[in-house]
Design a protein around this motif. Structure first.
Motif, PDB file in Angstrom:
ATOM      1  N   GLN A 101     -38.003 -53.359  -3.970  1.00  0.00           N
ATOM      2  CA  GLN A 101     -37.599 -54.734  -3.709  1.00  0.00           C
ATOM      3  C   GLN A 101     -36.115 -55.000  -3.984  1.00  0.00           C
ATOM      4  N   PRO A 102     -35.534 -54.507  -5.087  1.00  0.00           N
ATOM      5  CA  PRO A 102     -34.099 -54.720  -5.276  1.00  0.00           C
ATOM      6  C   PRO A 102     -33.268 -54.089  -4.161  1.00  0.00           C
ATOM      7  N   ILE A 103     -33.713 -52.960  -3.646  1.00  0.00           N
ATOM      8  CA  ILE A 103     -32.995 -52.287  -2.560  1.00  0.00           C
ATOM      9  C   ILE A 103     -33.107 -53.099  -1.276  1.00  0.00           C
ATOM     10  N   LYS A 104     -34.273 -53.628  -1.034  1.00  0.00           N
ATOM     11  CA  LYS A 104     -34.486 -54.437   0.163  1.00  0.00           C
ATOM     12  C   LYS A 104     -33.556 -55.642   0.186  1.00  0.00           C
ATOM     13  N   ARG A 105     -33.371 -56.261  -0.981  1.00  0.00           N
ATOM     14  CA  ARG A 105     -32.505 -57.438  -1.052  1.00  0.00           C
ATOM     15  C   ARG A 105     -31.042 -57.088  -0.789  1.00  0.00           C
ATOM     16  N   VAL A 106     -30.571 -55.981  -1.365  1.00  0.00           N
ATOM     17  CA  VAL A 106     -29.154 -55.639  -1.158  1.00  0.00           C
ATOM     18  C   VAL A 106     -28.903 -55.219   0.281  1.00  0.00           C
ATOM     19  N   ILE A 107     -29.887 -54.640   0.929  1.00  0.00           N
ATOM     20  CA  ILE A 107     -29.712 -54.255   2.334  1.00  0.00           C
ATOM     21  C   ILE A 107     -29.586 -55.500   3.202  1.00  0.00           C
ATOM     22  N   ALA A 108     -30.425 -56.486   2.958  1.00  0.00           N
ATOM     23  CA  ALA A 108     -30.366 -57.716   3.753  1.00  0.00           C
ATOM     24  C   ALA A 108     -29.018 -58.418   3.592  1.00  0.00           C
ATOM     25  N   LYS A 109     -28.526 -58.480   2.365  1.00  0.00           N
ATOM     26  CA  LYS A 109     -27.237 -59.130   2.128  1.00  0.00           C
ATOM     27  C   LYS A 109     -26.089 -58.300   2.692  1.00  0.00           C
ATOM     28  N   SER A 110     -26.173 -56.978   2.559  1.00  0.00           N
ATOM     29  CA  SER A 110     -25.099 -56.101   3.024  1.00  0.00           C
ATOM     30  C   SER A 110     -24.937 -56.162   4.531  1.00  0.00           C
ATOM     31  N   ARG A 111     -26.038 -56.266   5.247  1.00  0.00           N
ATOM     32  CA  ARG A 111     -25.959 -56.319   6.709  1.00  0.00           C
ATOM     33  C   ARG A 111     -25.054 -57.457   7.166  1.00  0.00           C
ATOM     34  N   GLN A 112     -25.229 -58.614   6.569  1.00  0.00           N
ATOM     35  CA  GLN A 112     -24.409 -59.768   6.954  1.00  0.00           C
ATOM     36  C   GLN A 112     -22.946 -59.560   6.579  1.00  0.00           C
ATOM     37  N   GLN A 113     -22.707 -58.979   5.396  1.00  0.00           N
ATOM     38  CA  GLN A 113     -21.331 -58.761   4.966  1.00  0.00           C
ATOM     39  C   GLN A 113     -20.620 -57.741   5.845  1.00  0.00           C
ATOM     40  N   LEU A 114     -21.325 -56.687   6.199  1.00  0.00           N
ATOM     41  CA  LEU A 114     -20.727 -55.664   7.063  1.00  0.00           C
ATOM     42  C   LEU A 114     -20.427 -56.218   8.447  1.00  0.00           C
ATOM     43  N   GLU A 115     -21.341 -57.014   8.975  1.00  0.00           N
ATOM     44  CA  GLU A 115     -21.112 -57.601  10.306  1.00  0.00           C
ATOM     45  C   GLU A 115     -19.895 -58.522  10.290  1.00  0.00           C
ATOM     46  N   GLN A 116     -19.733 -59.298   9.219  1.00  0.00           N
ATOM     47  CA  GLN A 116     -18.589 -60.212   9.127  1.00  0.00           C
ATOM     48  C   GLN A 116     -17.265 -59.440   9.119  1.00  0.00           C
ATOM     49  N   THR A 117     -17.182 -58.391   8.328  1.00  0.00           N
ATOM     50  CA  THR A 117     -15.926 -57.632   8.245  1.00  0.00           C
ATOM     51  C   THR A 117     -15.675 -56.843   9.524  1.00  0.00           C
ATOM     52  N   ARG A 118     -16.716 -56.350  10.174  1.00  0.00           N
ATOM     53  CA  ARG A 118     -16.522 -55.644  11.443  1.00  0.00           C
ATOM     54  C   ARG A 118     -15.912 -56.566  12.485  1.00  0.00           C
ATOM     55  N   GLU A 119     -16.289 -57.851  12.455  1.00  0.00           N
ATOM     56  CA  GLU A 119     -15.700 -58.810  13.385  1.00  0.00           C
ATOM     57  C   GLU A 119     -14.207 -58.986  13.122  1.00  0.00           C
ATOM     58  N   GLU A 120     -13.840 -58.954  11.855  1.00  0.00           N
ATOM     59  CA  GLU A 120     -12.438 -59.184  11.498  1.00  0.00           C
ATOM     60  C   GLU A 120     -11.586 -57.924  11.645  1.00  0.00           C
ATOM     61  N   PHE A 121     -12.189 -56.767  11.574  1.00  0.00           N
ATOM     62  CA  PHE A 121     -11.470 -55.494  11.761  1.00  0.00           C
ATOM     63  C   PHE A 121     -12.014 -54.863  13.041  1.00  0.00           C
ATOM     64  N   GLY A 122     -11.479 -55.326  14.158  1.00  0.00           N
ATOM     65  CA  GLY A 122     -11.999 -54.912  15.449  1.00  0.00           C
ATOM     66  C   GLY A 122     -11.860 -53.438  15.746  1.00  0.00           C
ATOM     67  N   GLU A 123     -10.921 -52.765  15.082  1.00  0.00           N
ATOM     68  CA  GLU A 123     -10.710 -51.341  15.350  1.00  0.00           C
ATOM     69  C   GLU A 123     -11.735 -50.443  14.648  1.00  0.00           C
ATOM     70  N   THR A 124     -12.522 -51.018  13.728  1.00  0.00           N
ATOM     71  CA  THR A 124     -13.511 -50.197  13.021  1.00  0.00           C
ATOM     72  C   THR A 124     -14.700 -49.906  13.924  1.00  0.00           C
ATOM     73  N   THR A 125     -15.350 -48.774  13.656  1.00  0.00           N
ATOM     74  CA  THR A 125     -16.444 -48.320  14.531  1.00  0.00           C
ATOM     75  C   THR A 125     -17.764 -48.084  13.797  1.00  0.00           C
ATOM     76  N   GLY A 126     -17.774 -48.224  12.477  1.00  0.00           N
ATOM     77  CA  GLY A 126     -19.009 -47.934  11.742  1.00  0.00           C
ATOM     78  C   GLY A 126     -19.190 -48.813  10.523  1.00  0.00           C
ATOM     79  N   SER A 127     -20.443 -48.959  10.103  1.00  0.00           N
ATOM     80  CA  SER A 127     -20.804 -49.754   8.927  1.00  0.00           C
ATOM     81  C   SER A 127     -21.638 -48.899   7.989  1.00  0.00           C
ATOM     82  N   VAL A 128     -21.198 -48.821   6.718  1.00  0.00           N
ATOM     83  CA  VAL A 128     -21.886 -47.980   5.734  1.00  0.00           C
ATOM     84  C   VAL A 128     -22.159 -48.790   4.475  1.00  0.00           C
TER      85      VAL A 128
END
Length: 451
Positions: A101-128
Motif C-alpha cells: 500500500q505505501p508503494i501504491k500511494r507513491v506511484i500514484a503521486k509520482s505519475r502526476q509529478q512526472l507528467e507535470q515536469t515532462r510538460e515543462e521539459f519538452g526535450e525529455t523522453t522518459g519518466s523514471v
C-alpha cells in the motif's frame, strides 16, 4: 557489544549523487511553485524521488489486516510468525496487497509529478521513479523491487522504469553487514535509460564514502539502527516478523548469536503446584498428631476439599504435582529439623522431595537427536525459537511412548506455551515427575530463530 546507529539517507545525499552523475534539480524553486513537479532531470530522463522512511508494519490498520490474515493459519498460538511463505497462494497475494500500500500511494503521486515536469521539459523522453528504502524493513530489496515494478505495470503506462535502492544494515553486535543495492527495472522496454550506469556508479561511490566515514568514527551517531524483529500485538496475540538471518552462523558467537530476553525471567520460575500425596491412613495419623479438626488436615473430606482447591489453582505452566508422603517419615523429618508438625511443614517436606527428584531428572535431560538412543517412555519438550527475543518463543510438551512399529504414542501435556527453551525443559521435568517418568528429552526448532 551493541550495534551502533548510523545516519539515514537524506534527500540532500541523493541530490549530490544525481549532480555527480551529471543531473540537476528539475525545479530549484519547488517550494515556491503552485504545481508540484518531479525532482530531477538526468540526460533526457525525468526522475521523481520517493524515500520510504516509515516502517510499514507500524501502522495499526495494517497490523490488524496482517493479524487477521496470519492468525487464521496459526490458530491458538500465542506468538504468530509473520512469514508469507507459510500462506497458501491466495492469502500470499492478500499479504502482498497489504504490504504494498505505501508503494501504491507513491506511484500514484509520482505519475502526476512526472507528467507535470515532462510538460515543462519538452526535450525529455522518459519518466523514471526512484524509490529509496530508508525504513521499510519488512520489505527486503528484492521484494520491494518486485512489488514496485508490478505495481507500476498495473497502475500506469506513463512511468518507463523504476530505480530501487537503499542501505540495509544488519548486525549481531559483533559482525555488521551493509548492503547498498541500486537497480533499475524497465517497465516499458521501448524506453532506454543510458544514464543509469553513471547514476548507479555514483550511488556506489557515495556508499563507499559513507562507509569510510563511518569506520573512522569512534562513536557513530544517527537515527537508523540495524534491521530488527518487527513485533506487534493484536487482541492479546503477539505477531513477529523475524529479522533476516545474517548468512552463516557466527564464528564469534560459537553458541549462537545472542538473543534478548524481555520476559523478565532471569531464574527458573515455579514449574509445579506441589501438594502432599496422602493415603487415608496417613492423613488420620497426621490429624491425630496435629489436633486441628477444623483445618485441611482435620479429616479426610477436608483434605479432599483442599486438594480440589489446589487443582483449581493449577495451570499448564504450573501443573498440580502430588508427592507421595509417608506420615511417619514426615514426622521423623520434623523431629530432625526441629519443626512443628503442620500444614506448612508438610508442604515444605513435599517441596524438598520434589526438588530432589526434579534435579535428578534435569541432570539427565538431553537433546533428542536423529539416530540417538531413545528410551521407551519419556517427556519431550519442543521449543520453536522466534526471532531475536526469547520472550517470543513457543514450547510444547508431550509424553511419548515409543513402539517398534507404527511410530510413538504421543500424549500432549501442555501446548502453545509462551516459554523459552530452558523454562520448557524445567517444566517438562515437572510433568515427567507427575507422570511417573524419569527421562526428559528436548529439541529446538530454529527455523525462525536468531542463529
Amino acid at each position: 557489544m551493541k550495534p551502533f546507529p548510523i545516519q539515514t539517507l537524506t534527500e540532500a545525499d541523493l541530490d549530490s549523487i544525481v549532480e555527480a552523475a551529471g543531473g540537476m534539480r528539475a525545479h530549484p524553486d519547488a517550494d515556491r511553485r503552485d504545481k508540484v513537479g518531479a525532482d530531477y532531470v538526468l540526460g533526457k530522463t525525468v526522475i521523481e524521488l520517493k524515500i520510504l522512511n516509515e516502517e510499514g508494519f507500524d501502522k495499526p490498520t495494517r497490523q490488524a489486516k496482517l493479524a487477521e490474515l496470519f492468525r487464521a493459519h496459526q490458530p491458538d498460538r500465542p506468538v504468530v510468525v509473520v512469514d508469507p511463505e507459510l500462506l497458501p497462494d491466495g492469502d500470499r497475494r492478500r499479504y502482498r496487497n497489504i504490504v504494498e500500500q505505501p508503494i501504491k500511494r507513491v506511484i500514484a503521486k509520482s505519475r502526476q509529478q512526472l507528467e507535470q515536469t515532462r510538460e515543462e521539459f519538452g526535450e525529455t523522453t522518459g519518466s523514471v521513479l526512484w524509490i529509496v528504502n530508508n525504513g521499510y524493513t519488512a520489505l527486503d530489496h528484492d521484494m520491494l523491487e518486485e512489488l514496485a515494478a508490478n505495481r507500476v505495470r498495473q497502475d500506469t503506462s506513463s512511468i518507463d522504469g523504476i530505480i530501487v535502492s537503499g542501505c540495509y544494515y544488519h548486525s549481531d553486535g559483533f559482525d555488521s553487514f551493509f548492503l547498498w543495492p541500486c537497480d533499475y527495472v524497465p517497465t516499458r522496454l521501448d524506453h532506454g535509460f543510458p544514464e543509469f550506469d553513471r547514476l548507479q556508479g555514483e550511488f556506489q561511490a557515495f556508499a563507499e564514502s559513507f562507509m569510510t566515514n563511518l569506520m573512522r568514527q569512534t562513536q557513530p551517531a544517527g537515527d537508523k539502527f540495524e534491521v530488527r524483529d518487527l513485533v506487534f500485538d493484536v487482541d492479546g496475540v503477539r505477531f513477529v516478523r523475524p529479522a533476516p538471518v545474517m548468512g552463516q552462523p557466527s564464528e564469534f558467537y560459537v553458541g549462537g548469536r545472542p538473543r534478548a530476553n524481555s520476559s523478565g525471567i532471569e531464574a527458573c520460575p515455579p514449574v509445579g503446584l506441589i501438594v502432599p500425596g496422602l493415603k487415608r491412613a496417613d492423613l488420620e495419623l497426621i490429624a491425630g498428631v496435629i489436633g486441628e479438626p477444623e483445618g485441611p488436615l482435620g479429616n479426610w473430606p477436608a483434605w479432599q476439599r483442599h486438594l480440589e482447591g489446589a487443582a483449581a489453582a493449577a495451570n499448564p505452566k504450573k501443573p498440580l504435582i502430588s508427592i507421595p508422603i509417608d506420615a511417619e517419615e514426615w514426622l521423623r523429618w520434623c523431629r530432625a529439623e526441629d519443626e512443628s508438625p503442620s500444614l506448612r511443614t508438610l508442604g515444605h517436606f513435599a517441596h524438598t522431595i520434589f526438588e530432589e527428584r526434579i534435579r535428578a531428572i534435569l541432570k539427565s535431560a538431553r537433546e533428542r537427536t536423529e539416530g540417538g538412543i531413545i528410551p521407551s517412555a519419556y517427556v519431550l519438550a519442543v521449543t520453536q525459537e522466534i526471532g531475536q527475543d526469547r520472550a517470543n518463543d513457543v514450547s510444547d510438551i508431550a509424553a511419548l511412548r515409543e513402539r517398534a512399529t507404527d511410530g510413538p504414542i504421543i500424549r500432549p501435556l501442555a501446548e502453545n506455551l509462551r516459554i523459552f527453551h530452558e523454562h520448557a525443559i524445567a517444566l517438562a521435568a515437572a510433568y515427567a515427575l507427575r507422570e511417573g517418568l524419569d527421562v526428559v528429552l528436548w529439541s529446538r526448532n530454529s527455523r525462525y530463530g536468531w542463529i
